[in-house]
Write a protein that holds these residues in place. Structure first.
Motif, PDB file in Angstrom:
ATOM      1  N   ILE A 103       0.786  -1.201  -0.116  1.00 59.79           N
ATOM      2  CA  ILE A 103       0.088   0.033  -0.025  1.00 59.79           C
ATOM      3  C   ILE A 103       0.762   1.073   0.084  1.00 59.79           C
ATOM      4  O   ILE A 103       0.652   2.119  -0.698  1.00 59.79           O
ATOM      5  N   VAL A 104       2.027   1.207   0.918  1.00 60.56           N
ATOM      6  CA  VAL A 104       2.701   2.130   0.896  1.00 60.56           C
ATOM      7  C   VAL A 104       3.542   2.503  -0.449  1.00 60.56           C
ATOM      8  O   VAL A 104       3.596   3.659  -0.773  1.00 60.56           O
ATOM      9  N   ALA A 105       4.064   1.413  -1.044  1.00 61.36           N
ATOM     10  CA  ALA A 105       4.707   1.573  -2.231  1.00 61.36           C
ATOM     11  C   ALA A 105       3.709   1.983  -3.548  1.00 61.36           C
ATOM     12  O   ALA A 105       4.383   2.728  -4.506  1.00 61.36           O
ATOM     13  N   VAL A 106       2.537   1.550  -3.270  1.00 63.52           N
ATOM     14  CA  VAL A 106       1.341   2.250  -4.542  1.00 63.52           C
ATOM     15  C   VAL A 106       1.585   3.668  -4.501  1.00 63.52           C
ATOM     16  O   VAL A 106       1.789   4.382  -5.319  1.00 63.52           O
ATOM     17  N   PHE A 107       1.478   4.352  -3.105  1.00 64.33           N
ATOM     18  CA  PHE A 107       1.239   5.551  -3.006  1.00 64.33           C
ATOM     19  C   PHE A 107       2.829   6.481  -3.327  1.00 64.33           C
ATOM     20  O   PHE A 107       2.775   7.178  -4.237  1.00 64.33           O
ATOM     21  N   VAL A 108       3.875   5.723  -3.094  1.00 61.60           N
ATOM     22  CA  VAL A 108       5.135   6.320  -3.369  1.00 61.60           C
ATOM     23  C   VAL A 108       5.442   6.388  -4.643  1.00 61.60           C
ATOM     24  O   VAL A 108       5.889   7.235  -5.293  1.00 61.60           O
ATOM     25  N   ILE A 109       5.124   5.404  -5.332  1.00 55.54           N
ATOM     26  CA  ILE A 109       5.336   5.140  -6.744  1.00 55.54           C
ATOM     27  C   ILE A 109       4.287   6.130  -7.519  1.00 55.54           C
ATOM     28  O   ILE A 109       4.825   6.639  -8.565  1.00 55.54           O
ATOM     29  N   ALA A 110       3.055   6.151  -7.128  1.00 58.01           N
ATOM     30  CA  ALA A 110       2.310   7.172  -7.886  1.00 58.01           C
ATOM     31  C   ALA A 110       2.832   8.418  -7.609  1.00 58.01           C
ATOM     32  O   ALA A 110       2.649   9.301  -8.623  1.00 58.01           O
ATOM     33  N   ILE A 111       3.202   8.949  -6.552  1.00 53.46           N
ATOM     34  CA  ILE A 111       3.708  10.351  -6.443  1.00 53.46           C
ATOM     35  C   ILE A 111       4.998  10.682  -7.318  1.00 53.46           C
ATOM     36  O   ILE A 111       5.171  11.506  -7.889  1.00 53.46           O
ATOM     37  N   ALA A 112       6.004   9.396  -7.286  1.00 45.37           N
ATOM     38  CA  ALA A 112       7.290   9.783  -7.966  1.00 45.37           C
ATOM     39  C   ALA A 112       6.893   9.736  -9.726  1.00 45.37           C
ATOM     40  O   ALA A 112       7.518  10.516 -10.142  1.00 45.37           O
ATOM     41  N   GLN A 113       6.072   8.948  -9.900  1.00 45.29           N
ATOM     42  CA  GLN A 113       5.436   8.907 -11.510  1.00 45.29           C
ATOM     43  C   GLN A 113       4.840  10.135 -11.765  1.00 45.29           C
ATOM     44  O   GLN A 113       5.255  10.842 -12.849  1.00 45.29           O
ATOM     45  N   PHE A 114       4.190  10.735 -10.955  1.00 45.46           N
ATOM     46  CA  PHE A 114       3.632  12.179 -11.277  1.00 45.46           C
ATOM     47  C   PHE A 114       4.613  13.337 -11.184  1.00 45.46           C
ATOM     48  O   PHE A 114       4.516  14.147 -12.068  1.00 45.46           O
ATOM     49  N   ILE A 115       5.727  13.096 -10.251  1.00 47.52           N
ATOM     50  CA  ILE A 115       6.657  14.068 -10.255  1.00 47.52           C
ATOM     51  C   ILE A 115       7.529  13.792 -11.307  1.00 47.52           C
ATOM     52  O   ILE A 115       8.073  14.867 -12.262  1.00 47.52           O
ATOM     53  N   TRP A 116       8.174  12.809 -11.635  1.00 46.20           N
ATOM     54  CA  TRP A 116       9.265  12.660 -12.695  1.00 46.20           C
ATOM     55  C   TRP A 116       8.802  11.985 -13.811  1.00 46.20           C
ATOM     56  O   TRP A 116       9.525  11.600 -14.972  1.00 46.20           O
ATOM     57  N   GLY A 117       7.665  11.625 -14.021  1.00 53.14           N
ATOM     58  CA  GLY A 117       6.965  10.992 -14.941  1.00 53.14           C
ATOM     59  C   GLY A 117       7.598   9.663 -15.875  1.00 53.14           C
ATOM     60  O   GLY A 117       7.682   9.587 -16.995  1.00 53.14           O
ATOM     61  N   PHE A 118       8.137   8.849 -15.073  1.00 57.43           N
ATOM     62  CA  PHE A 118       8.565   7.630 -15.490  1.00 57.43           C
ATOM     63  C   PHE A 118       7.597   6.589 -15.683  1.00 57.43           C
ATOM     64  O   PHE A 118       6.333   6.611 -14.875  1.00 57.43           O
ATOM     65  N   ASN A 119       7.779   5.431 -16.507  1.00 60.42           N
ATOM     66  CA  ASN A 119       6.949   4.198 -16.734  1.00 60.42           C
ATOM     67  C   ASN A 119       7.001   3.269 -15.578  1.00 60.42           C
ATOM     68  O   ASN A 119       8.364   2.970 -15.248  1.00 60.42           O
ATOM     69  N   TRP A 120       6.075   2.750 -15.082  1.00 53.66           N
ATOM     70  CA  TRP A 120       6.307   1.499 -14.007  1.00 53.66           C
ATOM     71  C   TRP A 120       5.181   0.761 -14.524  1.00 53.66           C
ATOM     72  O   TRP A 120       4.104   0.887 -14.365  1.00 53.66           O
ATOM     73  N   ASN A 121       5.399  -0.587 -14.474  1.00 55.41           N
ATOM     74  CA  ASN A 121       4.654  -1.578 -14.765  1.00 55.41           C
ATOM     75  C   ASN A 121       4.758  -2.807 -13.865  1.00 55.41           C
ATOM     76  O   ASN A 121       5.539  -3.448 -13.469  1.00 55.41           O
ATOM     77  N   TRP A 122       3.463  -2.774 -12.667  1.00 55.09           N
ATOM     78  CA  TRP A 122       3.453  -3.563 -11.544  1.00 55.09           C
ATOM     79  C   TRP A 122       3.474  -5.066 -12.077  1.00 55.09           C
ATOM     80  O   TRP A 122       4.063  -5.717 -11.233  1.00 55.09           O
ATOM     81  N   ARG A 123       2.932  -5.345 -13.039  1.00 52.01           N
ATOM     82  CA  ARG A 123       2.880  -6.990 -13.366  1.00 52.01           C
ATOM     83  C   ARG A 123       4.403  -7.250 -13.878  1.00 52.01           C
ATOM     84  O   ARG A 123       4.603  -8.432 -13.153  1.00 52.01           O
ATOM     85  N   GLU A 124       4.997  -6.361 -14.654  1.00 51.17           N
ATOM     86  CA  GLU A 124       6.509  -6.777 -14.795  1.00 51.17           C
ATOM     87  C   GLU A 124       7.389  -7.048 -13.697  1.00 51.17           C
ATOM     88  O   GLU A 124       8.191  -7.908 -13.555  1.00 51.17           O
ATOM     89  N   VAL A 125       7.021  -6.069 -12.768  1.00 48.82           N
ATOM     90  CA  VAL A 125       7.858  -5.782 -11.282  1.00 48.82           C
ATOM     91  C   VAL A 125       7.630  -7.049 -10.521  1.00 48.82           C
ATOM     92  O   VAL A 125       8.466  -7.821 -10.237  1.00 48.82           O
TER      93      VAL A 125
END
Length: 182
Positions: A103-125
């Motif tokens: 849950i914490v990771a979802v929020f942190v990564i969502a914020i990081a994606q919003f700020i830095w605009g990188f791609n993140w695929n949960w399924r691949e990870v």
């Protein structure tokens, strides 16, 4: 029921680690696995044990983030099969803390994606990490789980043994009979 204190549980953890570490090394002949086992055993005995279901020394050791255990405490009765049960208690705590971290990771990564605009695929990870765990780190995962479980077992078993011993040492109360008034 009378239970050992937090300090007693800590002493049991510290005193039982050396012989368990020797046995682990004899069985595995791997220093790395010995370190994984020892760290997991200490973590379980001191911070990740069955008494996280109450306001205990294990709970207090989580410091500022101990609030993550509020839902766990509200869902489980103290000394229930789901908190103190062999294997089940450890598995439930692992799943619980995994969900909190996720849950914490979802929020942190969502914020990081919003700020830095990188791609993140949960399924691949998830697939990559599962394959890595299965193919390269299965032994470490198993020895870590064994360390976590034995740390929790030392707690639950000492609860049972000390409670039984203290109960057997109690002097039986003398019954006083009241006379019936006529």
């Amino acid at each position: 029921m009378i239970m050992p204190s937090g300090r007693t549980h800590d002493r049991i953890t510290y005193l039982s680690l050396p012989p368990l570490a020797v046995i682990t090394y004899i069985l595995t002949r791997q220093w790395e696995w010995l370190l994984w086992f020892s760290a997991a055993y200490l973590f379980s005995g001191l911070m990740f044990g069955p008494d996280l279901d109450i306001y205990s020394i294990q709970y207090k050791r989580w410091g500022m983030i101990r609030w993550v255990w509020f839902p766990y405490q509200s869902c489980l009765k103290h000394r229930s099969f789901f908190s103190h049960g062999l294997i089940v208690g450890t598995v439930i705590r692992i799943i619980y803390i995994f969900i909190i971290v996720l849950i914490v990771a979802v929020f942190v990564i969502a914020i990081a994606q919003f700020i830095w605009g990188f791609n993140w695929n949960w399924r691949e990870v998830a697939e990559t990490n599962f394959q890595l765990l299965k193919n390269q780190y299965l032994g470490e995962a198993l020895i870590t789980f064994i360390g976590l479980e034995l740390g929790a077992m030392s707690h639950s078993i000492s609860d049972i043994v000390v409670s039984h011993f203290k109960q057997s040492q109690k002097k039986p109360k003398k019954r006083r009979y009241k006379r019936k008034k006529k």
